[in-house]
Design a protein around this motif. Structure first.
Motif, PDB file in Angstrom:
ATOM      1  N   THR A  46      36.177 -46.664   0.903  1.00  0.00           N
ATOM      2  CA  THR A  46      36.009 -45.563  -0.049  1.00  0.00           C
ATOM      3  C   THR A  46      36.148 -46.012  -1.499  1.00  0.00           C
ATOM      4  N   ARG A  47      36.705 -47.185  -1.715  1.00  0.00           N
ATOM      5  CA  ARG A  47      36.810 -47.701  -3.085  1.00  0.00           C
ATOM      6  C   ARG A  47      35.463 -48.171  -3.612  1.00  0.00           C
ATOM      7  N   ILE A  48      34.527 -48.413  -2.703  1.00  0.00           N
ATOM      8  CA  ILE A  48      33.196 -48.883  -3.105  1.00  0.00           C
ATOM      9  C   ILE A  48      32.246 -47.697  -3.119  1.00  0.00           C
ATOM     10  N   THR A  49      32.070 -47.114  -4.269  1.00  0.00           N
ATOM     11  CA  THR A  49      31.184 -45.966  -4.432  1.00  0.00           C
ATOM     12  C   THR A  49      29.758 -46.448  -4.667  1.00  0.00           C
ATOM     13  N   ALA A  50      28.827 -45.512  -4.641  1.00  0.00           N
ATOM     14  CA  ALA A  50      27.433 -45.860  -4.920  1.00  0.00           C
ATOM     15  C   ALA A  50      27.297 -46.474  -6.311  1.00  0.00           C
TER      16      ALA A  50
END
Length: 442
Positions: free
Chosen positions: A285-289
Motif C-alpha cells: 500500500t505504500r506504493i501508490t500509482a
C-alpha cells in the motif's frame, strides 16, 4: 591466516584476481559458505531478476520506485562500468569505499575460518560469488527491507540462486548469449533462466517468443509457481518524443496507468512493464500509482541508450538480440544529418552477426572500429574482417578507443548523431575516458 589487505584499491585487486569465467563452485558449496556467513539478509524481501537482456534496467526501475515510496532497498547488479562499487546500491546510493572495504573484510575473514568440509576442497569464492556475498553482508548491516537481486550469468546455477526467501521472480527478455554455459537453443537458455523459480513464488515475464513462454509456464506449473505474463496487447498509446517515451499499461491492480520513461530506448517499455506488473503483485500500500509513475520517470540507468553528449548515445547492447533492440530505437530517432557508429565487442560474443545487423541496417553513414582494453577484447583485425564484406558503407579502424571516440565527436555536426554500442565493457571504457577528460580539465 591469509595476507592482510588494507585499502579499497587492494580489496578491488584481490577480488579481480579471482576467476571470472572459469568453472564455478557447486551450488551446494556456495550455499555452505553463505550459511557460514550466517545467511545475511535472509529476512529481507528478495525480488530475484534473471534474463538475457534488460535485467539491470528492471532492477533499476524496481529500486527507484521502492526508494520513491520511502522503502529501504538494496540492489545488487552486474557488471560495473567503471568501479566495482556500482554493483552495490542502497537506497539509491552507491556504497562508499569504507562500506565496500568493511564488507570485503567480513567475507574474507570467514575464509580464514571455514568449516572443515570447505577447507577440505580448498574452497574459495569466484569473482562473482565474492561480490554476491559482500552484497548480502552490506544489505544485512543496513537492515534494508527489500533486496533487488540480479543474477549474473544464468539462473539455475547462478550463485544468487542459493537465496531461499524470494518474494517475487522476474524473467526479462530471453535471447542468445553465453550459449557455451546455458545451451544452444532458446528453450535450453530459458530453462536455465527459469531455474530461479520457487514453489509459491509468483513469476513475471514478457510474452514475445512462444517457445520461451512455454518453458517458463511449464516450469512454473511443475513446481507450483503462479505465472503473470506481460502481453504486448497490454501496452497501448506509445508516443515517442525527443528524449522520453509515453505509454499506457494495463495492470490488474491499477487498471490502465500512464507512464513516462526518461529515455529514447524503446526496449525500456517492456522493462518498465515488467517492473510495474511486479509492483502490482506485491500490492504494497505504500506504493501508490503516483509513486509508481514518479519512480519510473525518475529512473536513470547508465549505458542504456544514454545521451552522454548532445546527439551522442551510449548503449551497452552486447548480443544479437540487444543489437536488434538498439537498432529499433535508432530507426525511431529523427535525424536530419548523418548517423555515425563506434563499435567494439568481446571475442566470445556473436560479433559477426552483430556486424551483419549493424552494417546491413543501412542506418549508418560511417562505422568506426577500435579494440577494447579488456582481456577478452576482440582484436582490431577481427573487427575489420567482420565488416570487410560490407562495401557500401564507410568503415574506419582506429588504433585506440580514445582515438576513435575523439575523431567521431570532433567531426560531428549539429544535426549528426553518434552511437556507441557493442559491449558494457565498451560503455565502461567510454565512461572512464569522459571522466578522465573532465578531471584533466580542472
Amino acid at each position: 591466516m591469509t595476507e592482510q589487505i588494507d585499502g579499497y584499491g587492494a580489496a578491488q585487486e584481490y577480488i579481480s584476481a579471482t576467476p571470472k569465467f572459469t568453472k564455478k563452485n557447486s551450488m551446494d558449496n556456495t550455499e555452505k559458505f553463505l550459511a557460514h556467513l550466517g545467511y545475511p539478509a535472509q529476512n529481507c524481501k528478495i525480488l530475484h531478476v534473471a534474463g538475457t537482456n534488460g535485467k539491470g534496467s528492471v532492477c533499476a526501475y524496481l529500486s527507484t520506485v521502492l526508494r520513491k515510496a520511502g522503502i529501504s532497498c538494496g540492489m545488487f547488479v552486474s557488471p560495473h562500468l567503471v568501479t566495482m562499487r556500482e554493483r552495490f546500491v542502497i537506497d539509491g546510493e552507491m556504497v562508499t569505499e569504507e562500506a565496500f572495504l568493511e564488507s570485503f573484510h567480513i567475507v574474507k575473514s570467514h575464509l580464514d575460518d571455514m568449516p572443515k568440509e570447505l577447507q577440505a576442497i580448498s574452497y574459495h569464492p569466484t569473482f562473482f560469488e565474492f561480490l554476491f556475498f559482500m552484497a548480502m553482508v552490506l544489505f544485512e548491516k543496513r537492515n534494508v527491507e527489500y533486496v533487488v537481486l540480479e543474477t549474473g550469468l544464468g539462473g539455475r546455477l547462478d550463485a544468487t540462486n542459493v537465496v531461499t526467501n524470494k518474494k517475487l521472480c522476474i524473467l526479462t527478455s530471453i535471447g542468445y548469449d553465453h550459449m557455451e554455459y546455458l545451451g544452444e537453443t532458446l528453450t535450453r537458455i530459458a530453462g536455465e533462466k527459469a531455474g530461479i523459480l520457487r514453489p509459491g513464488v509468483p513469476v513475471v515475464y514478457p510474452v514475445k517468443q512462444p517457445e520461451v513462454a512455454r518453458v517458463i509456464e511449464e516450469t512454473a506449473s511443475r513446481i507450483g509457481s503462479e505465472t503473470f505474463p506481460v502481453e504486448r496487447a497490454a501496452i497501448k498509446e506509445i508516443k515517442i518524443l525527443d528524449k522520453t517515451i509515453d505509454f499506457s499499461l494495463h495492470l490488474n491492480y491499477y487498471d490502465y496507468i500512464g507512464f513516462t520513461v526518461s529515455t529514447s530506448a524503446l526496449y525500456q517499455i517492456e522493462n518498465v512493464s515488467l517492473a510495474a506488473t511486479a509492483f502490482g503483485l506485491l500490492a504494497d500500500t505504500r506504493i501508490t500509482a503516483k509513486t509508481l509513475q514518479d519512480g519510473i520517470r525518475e529512473t536513470f540507468w547508465e549505458g542504456r541508450m544514454e545521451e552522454i553528449f548532445p546527439g551522442v548515445y551510449l548503449d551497452g547492447a552486447h548480443n544479437i538480440d540487444g543489437i536488434e533492440a538498439f537498432l529499433e530505437t535508432v530507426r525511431a530517432h529523427p535525424v536530419t544529418g548523418r548517423r555515425k557508429l563506434l563499435f567494439s565487442m568481446v571475442r566470445d560474443k556473436q560479433y559477426r552477426k552483430a556486424a551483419q545487423a549493424l552494417a546491413g541496417s543501412g542506418l549508418f553513414d560511417e562505422i568506426g572500429l577500435a579494440a577494447l582494453s579488456e582481456e577478452r577484447a576482440l582484436p582490431l583485425q577481427t573487427l575489420e574482417d567482420s565488416f570487410g564484406q560490407y562495401t557500401g558503407i564507410c568503415v574506419r579502424a582506429y588504433d585506440t578507443l580514445e582515438a576513435a571516440f575523439t575523431k567521431l565527436l570532433s567531426q560531428r555536426e549539429d544535426k549528426d548523431r553518434v552511437y556507441i554500442v557493442g559491449s558494457l565493457y565498451l560503455a565502461g571504457e567510454i565512461k572512464a575516458l569522459i571522466r578522465r577528460s573532465v578531471h584533466d580539465q580542472f
